[in-house]
Design a protein around this motif. Structure first.
Motif, mmCIF file in Angstrom:
data_model
loop_
_atom_site.group_PDB
_atom_site.id
_atom_site.type_symbol
_atom_site.label_atom_id
_atom_site.label_comp_id
_atom_site.label_asym_id
_atom_site.label_seq_id
_atom_site.Cartn_x
_atom_site.Cartn_y
_atom_site.Cartn_z
ATOM 1 N N PRO A 172 0.804 -1.229 0.000
ATOM 2 C CA PRO A 172 0.000 0.000 0.000
ATOM 3 C C PRO A 172 0.837 1.278 0.000
ATOM 4 O O PRO A 172 0.453 2.270 -0.624
ATOM 5 C CB PRO A 172 -0.828 -0.115 1.298
ATOM 6 N N ARG A 173 1.970 1.263 0.689
ATOM 7 C CA ARG A 173 2.793 2.469 0.789
ATOM 8 C C ARG A 173 3.711 2.655 -0.413
ATOM 9 O O ARG A 173 4.202 3.757 -0.651
ATOM 10 C CB ARG A 173 3.617 2.421 2.077
ATOM 11 N N ILE A 181 5.119 -4.934 -6.440
ATOM 12 C CA ILE A 181 4.087 -5.952 -6.658
ATOM 13 C C ILE A 181 4.747 -7.318 -6.831
ATOM 14 O O ILE A 181 5.726 -7.461 -7.545
ATOM 15 C CB ILE A 181 3.235 -5.619 -7.898
ATOM 16 N N THR A 182 4.170 -8.306 -6.168
ATOM 17 C CA THR A 182 4.591 -9.687 -6.338
ATOM 18 C C THR A 182 3.460 -10.453 -7.006
ATOM 19 O O THR A 182 2.301 -10.314 -6.615
ATOM 20 C CB THR A 182 4.938 -10.338 -4.989
ATOM 21 N N THR A 183 3.798 -11.254 -8.019
ATOM 22 C CA THR A 183 2.777 -11.982 -8.765
ATOM 23 C C THR A 183 3.013 -13.481 -8.662
ATOM 24 O O THR A 183 4.116 -13.971 -8.928
ATOM 25 C CB THR A 183 2.797 -11.576 -10.254
ATOM 26 N N ALA A 192 0.638 -17.638 -2.135
ATOM 27 C CA ALA A 192 0.852 -16.242 -2.523
ATOM 28 C C ALA A 192 0.669 -15.291 -1.347
ATOM 29 O O ALA A 192 1.157 -14.152 -1.378
ATOM 30 C CB ALA A 192 -0.104 -15.852 -3.651
ATOM 31 N N VAL A 193 -0.052 -15.742 -0.311
ATOM 32 C CA VAL A 193 -0.316 -14.900 0.865
ATOM 33 C C VAL A 193 0.164 -15.645 2.098
ATOM 34 O O VAL A 193 -0.099 -16.837 2.256
ATOM 35 C CB VAL A 193 -1.824 -14.574 0.991
ATOM 36 N N ASN A 194 0.869 -14.934 2.968
ATOM 37 C CA ASN A 194 1.332 -15.536 4.214
ATOM 38 C C ASN A 194 1.250 -14.505 5.336
ATOM 39 O O ASN A 194 0.712 -13.408 5.139
ATOM 40 C CB ASN A 194 2.767 -16.068 4.058
ATOM 41 N N LYS A 204 -0.878 -6.795 2.991
ATOM 42 C CA LYS A 204 -0.767 -6.070 1.736
ATOM 43 C C LYS A 204 -2.080 -6.153 0.958
ATOM 44 O O LYS A 204 -2.963 -6.937 1.291
ATOM 45 C CB LYS A 204 0.381 -6.642 0.892
ATOM 46 N N ARG A 205 -2.184 -5.359 -0.084
ATOM 47 C CA ARG A 205 -3.345 -5.435 -0.960
ATOM 48 C C ARG A 205 -3.246 -6.703 -1.800
ATOM 49 O O ARG A 205 -2.232 -6.957 -2.450
ATOM 50 C CB ARG A 205 -3.398 -4.204 -1.867
#
Length: 373
Positions: free
Chosen positions: A63-64, A69-71, A340-342, A348-349
């Motif tokens: 956000p900041r 960006i991580t994909t 992808a999310v931990n 994060k967004r």
């Protein structure tokens, strides 16, 4: 004893095709260049043994620092997660939040610029002037050569129902017929589900099922229609399954959630419309993703692509529920661990989208690196 030279017998035909069926898609690209026989075996395996399946794409954005960006992508054919990185020489720099619409369309919107991505892996972005009406949470959809931006206007704007379309051929904005008055209290994307079939955009209120259609070519709204398959559906979102309009709905009342079902729409909207139930999410998956409470519905994300439906809740972020519609009539459900999310990135967004990836997409994108994780 006579010693003879030993030469390894090469793999041929069905055996080589079977081996390639277990190899991740990104590795088959190199295998197809090894020899003509391997190339034939790769494409035969993809055609007859283990075909390519659409990918789930998950972006995490700081956000900041929006440019960070991580994909990640999940390939259901190979059952692997990939991290997708671009070369430093061709970075994509975003100055605002990336958002997803109708599963396959990504965009950013700021007072200075409107940017959008149409390619499957979202590695190419188009930049355009912002719409004339400033909006904070609009409905956005790509319908043919037109990108529709509706509602979500700031309080100081004269028309909260304002609609504009961006013509990607003429590179120009056009003011269109405003949204129907009945949608005045729910013009933000938070309350509405968006789907696109052919030259028509479908807007559905998630809690009531009230649906309107918009054709940007004819500049015409139609509706309302009731998209709920029955009165027991308390929350629903629309999408597409192989270019057919479909509905995913939560069945129950109040905090008594009975299940999650998927239907496909048959016939034209209105009195002649029918709903065919395709399947129901297993109850243990419903408990995992919803936590048994209606209060988690606002954080549920559903993305559709090809014969696949992915359901994810940002509150219960560790798993993604995947549904594959087999032969157009049967649902097969699976729980996928969300790598992808931990704990480190969950704040994060997180943006979910889908990609109908083909072998040629991977061949063209020589400027990226895909690593199995």
């Amino acid at each position: 004893m006579e010693v003879r030279d030993f030469q390894e017998t090469p793999f041929h035909g069905d055996i080589l095709e079977a081996i390639f069926s277990h190899v991740p898609l990104v590795h088959l690209l190199a295998a197809s260049h090894a020899s003509k026989s391997w190339k034939r075996a790769v494409f035969s395996s993809l055609s007859h043994v283990n075909p390519i399946k659409p990918w789930l794409i998950i972006l995490t954005q700081c956000p900041r620092a929006p440019h960070l960006i991580t994909t990640h992508a999940y390939d259901p054919r190979s059952h692997v997660w990939l991290e997708i990185k671009q070369k430093p020489s061709m970075p994509i720099k975003h100055a605002s939040a990336v958002r997803s619409s109708h599963s396959t369309f990504l965009y950013t919107l700021s007072p200075a610029e409107f940017a959008f991505s149409l390619d499957p892996l979202h590695l190419k972005w188009h930049h355009a002037p912002p719409p004339t009406v400033w909006r904070t949470d609009p409905i956005v959809a790509c319908v043919g050569n037109h990108i529709v931006i509706a509602g979500g206007a700031c309080d100081f704007e004269d028309d909260p129902l304002a609609v504009e379309t961006y013509d990607t051929v003429k590179n120009a904005w056009v003011t269109c017929q405003s949204m129907p008055e009945l949608l005045k209290g729910s013009t933000a994307s938070t309350w509405l589900s968006v789907a696109v079939v052919g030259d028509t955009m479908y807007l559905t209120e998630k809690y009531s099922g009230m649906t309107y259609t918009f054709n940007p070519i004819a500049n015409l709204w139609n509706g309302p229609f009731d998209m709920r398959p029955d009165q027991n559906v308390m929350f629903c979102v629309t999408g597409t399954l192989r270019k057919r309009l479909a509905v995913a709905g939560v069945v129950g009342e109040g905090e008594n959630m009975k299940g999650v079902k998927i239907w496909v729409v048959k016939g034209e909207l209105g009195s002649g419309m029918g709903m065919e139930e395709l399947g129901e999410m297993p109850k243990e998956m419903v408990e995992k993703i919803m936590g048994g409470s209606e209060f988690g519905l606002g954080s549920v994300v559903v993305t559709w692509v090809g014969d696949f439906v992915y359901v994810w809740n940002s509150i219960n972020w560790k798993e993604v529920m995947m549904c594959e519609v087999v032969n157009g009539s049967t649902c097969e459900w699976k729980s996928v661990n969300n790598v992808a999310v931990n704990e480190r990135t969950r704040m994060k967004r997180v943006v979910l989208s889908s990609a109908d990836v083909c072998f040629e997409n991977l061949r063209r994108e020589v400027g990226i690196c895909m690593t199995v994780v």
